[in-house]
Write a protein that holds these residues in place. Structure first.
Motif, PDB file in Angstrom:
ATOM      1  N   THR A  90      -4.220  -5.573  -6.842  1.00  0.00           N
ATOM      2  CA  THR A  90      -4.346  -4.348  -7.621  1.00  0.00           C
ATOM      3  C   THR A  90      -3.357  -3.327  -7.086  1.00  0.00           C
ATOM      4  OG1 THR A  90      -6.696  -4.792  -7.841  1.00  0.00           O
ATOM      5  CG2 THR A  90      -5.955  -2.606  -8.436  1.00  0.00           C
ATOM      6  N   PRO A 154      -7.417  -3.852   0.696  1.00  0.00           N
ATOM      7  CA  PRO A 154      -7.747  -2.826  -0.286  1.00  0.00           C
ATOM      8  C   PRO A 154      -8.141  -1.515   0.400  1.00  0.00           C
ATOM      9  CG  PRO A 154      -9.255  -4.693  -0.435  1.00  0.00           C
ATOM     10  CD  PRO A 154      -8.300  -4.995   0.642  1.00  0.00           C
ATOM     11  N   PRO A 156      -9.781   2.434   0.290  1.00  0.00           N
ATOM     12  CA  PRO A 156     -10.970   2.967  -0.371  1.00  0.00           C
ATOM     13  C   PRO A 156     -10.715   4.124  -1.333  1.00  0.00           C
ATOM     14  CG  PRO A 156     -10.861   3.758   1.869  1.00  0.00           C
ATOM     15  CD  PRO A 156      -9.723   2.794   1.696  1.00  0.00           C
ATOM     16  N   GLY A 159      -8.225   1.954  -4.428  1.00  0.00           N
ATOM     17  CA  GLY A 159      -8.589   0.551  -4.583  1.00  0.00           C
ATOM     18  C   GLY A 159      -7.396  -0.376  -4.619  1.00  0.00           C
ATOM     19  N   LYS A 163      -7.633  -8.180  -2.793  1.00  0.00           N
ATOM     20  CA  LYS A 163      -9.053  -8.381  -2.532  1.00  0.00           C
ATOM     21  C   LYS A 163      -9.484  -9.742  -3.047  1.00  0.00           C
ATOM     22  CE  LYS A 163     -10.907  -6.347  -6.717  1.00  0.00           C
ATOM     23  NZ  LYS A 163     -11.973  -5.555  -7.266  1.00  0.00           N
ATOM     24  N   ILE A 169     -15.137  -2.989  -3.619  1.00  0.00           N
ATOM     25  CA  ILE A 169     -14.543  -2.020  -2.705  1.00  0.00           C
ATOM     26  C   ILE A 169     -15.246  -0.689  -2.921  1.00  0.00           C
ATOM     27  CG2 ILE A 169     -12.422  -0.869  -1.985  1.00  0.00           C
ATOM     28  CD1 ILE A 169     -12.479  -3.910  -1.528  1.00  0.00           C
ATOM     29  N   ARG A 171     -15.530   2.924  -3.095  1.00  0.00           N
ATOM     30  CA  ARG A 171     -14.519   3.958  -3.283  1.00  0.00           C
ATOM     31  C   ARG A 171     -15.004   5.286  -2.748  1.00  0.00           C
ATOM     32  NH1 ARG A 171     -11.252   2.344  -7.761  1.00  0.00           N
ATOM     33  NH2 ARG A 171     -10.026   4.231  -7.374  1.00  0.00           N
TER      34      ARG A 171
END
Length: 177
Positions: A90, A154, A156, A159, A163, A169, A171
C-alpha cells in the motif's frame, strides 16, 4: 498431557515417511522434507500414521511433545499441499515485480530493492501491489515473507507499507485542530 501431541499425524496416499539416523524424511508429490528428531521424543511410523510420544516423563519431554507433533504435521502438509503467504503493498508509487529469480520492489527509496528469491520458494506478482510467496517448507515461506516485509513495515498514520493479507493496521489519529 498434550492434546495436540496425542493425535497421530495421518499420512495421505502418495506420501511416504521414513525414520533413520535421527531424521524423519517425508516424501510426497511436491518434494522431500526432513526434520531432526529430538532425543526426548519417540517417533514411530505405524501404517498410515506417524505417532509422536514423549520418550520419558521429564518436563522437557512434555514441553516438546506437542510442538514436535506439529512440526511433523507441517512436513506432511508441505509435501502434499504446500504453503502460501500473501503480501499486500500500500502506498503511492509502491510496487513489486517478479523477474526470474529476483523480486524487484519500488518502495519509495531512491533506489529499487532487489530481493534474491531463495531455492525452494516461488514468488508471483499477479498485480503490482500483491506478492504471493509459496513453497513446501512453512518456516522458509514465513521467513521470506518477513524479510520482504522488513523493507517497508506498515506505518500507523497513513497505513503505507507492506502488510500480510488480512492484517489489520491500527491507525493513529492526526493532529487535533
Amino acid at each position: 498431557m498434550s492434546r495436540i501431541g496425542k493425535k497421530p499425524v495421518t499420512i495421505p496416499s502418495g506420501v511416504t515417511a521414513d525414520i533413520a539416523n535421527g531424521v524423519i524424511t517425508v516424501k510426497g508429490p511436491k518434494g522431500t522434507l526432513t526434520l531432526n528428531m529430538r532425543d526426548e521424543i519417540s517417533y514411530t511410523v505405524d501404517g498410515n500414521a506417524i505417532i509422536v510420544k514423549p520418550a520419558n516423563d521429564t518436563k522437557s519431554a512434555r514441553a516438546f511433545w506437542g510442538m514436535q507433533r506439529t512440526l511433523v504435521d507441517n512436513l506432511v502438509v508441505g509435501v502434499t499441499e504446500g504453503y502460501t503467504k500473501t503480501l499486500n503493498i500500500t502506498g503511492v508509487g509502491y510496487r513489486a515485480n517478479s523477474q526470474g529469480k529476483t523480486l524487484k520492489l519500488q518502495l519509495g527509496y531512491s533506489h529499487d530493492v532487489d530481493f534474491e528469491i531463495p531455492d525452494g520458494i516461488e514468488i508471483k506478482t499477479p498485480d503490482n501491489t500483491t506478492v504471493l510467496i509459496s513453497g513446501i517448507d512453512k518456516q522458509k515461506v514465513g521467513q521470506v515473507a518477513a524479510e520482504i516485509r522488513r523493507w517497508r513495515k506498515p506505518e500507523p498514520y497513513k497505513g503505507k507499507g507492506i502488510k500480510y493479507a488480512g492484517e489489520f493496521i491500527f491507525r493513529k489519529e492526526g493532529k487535533k485542530k
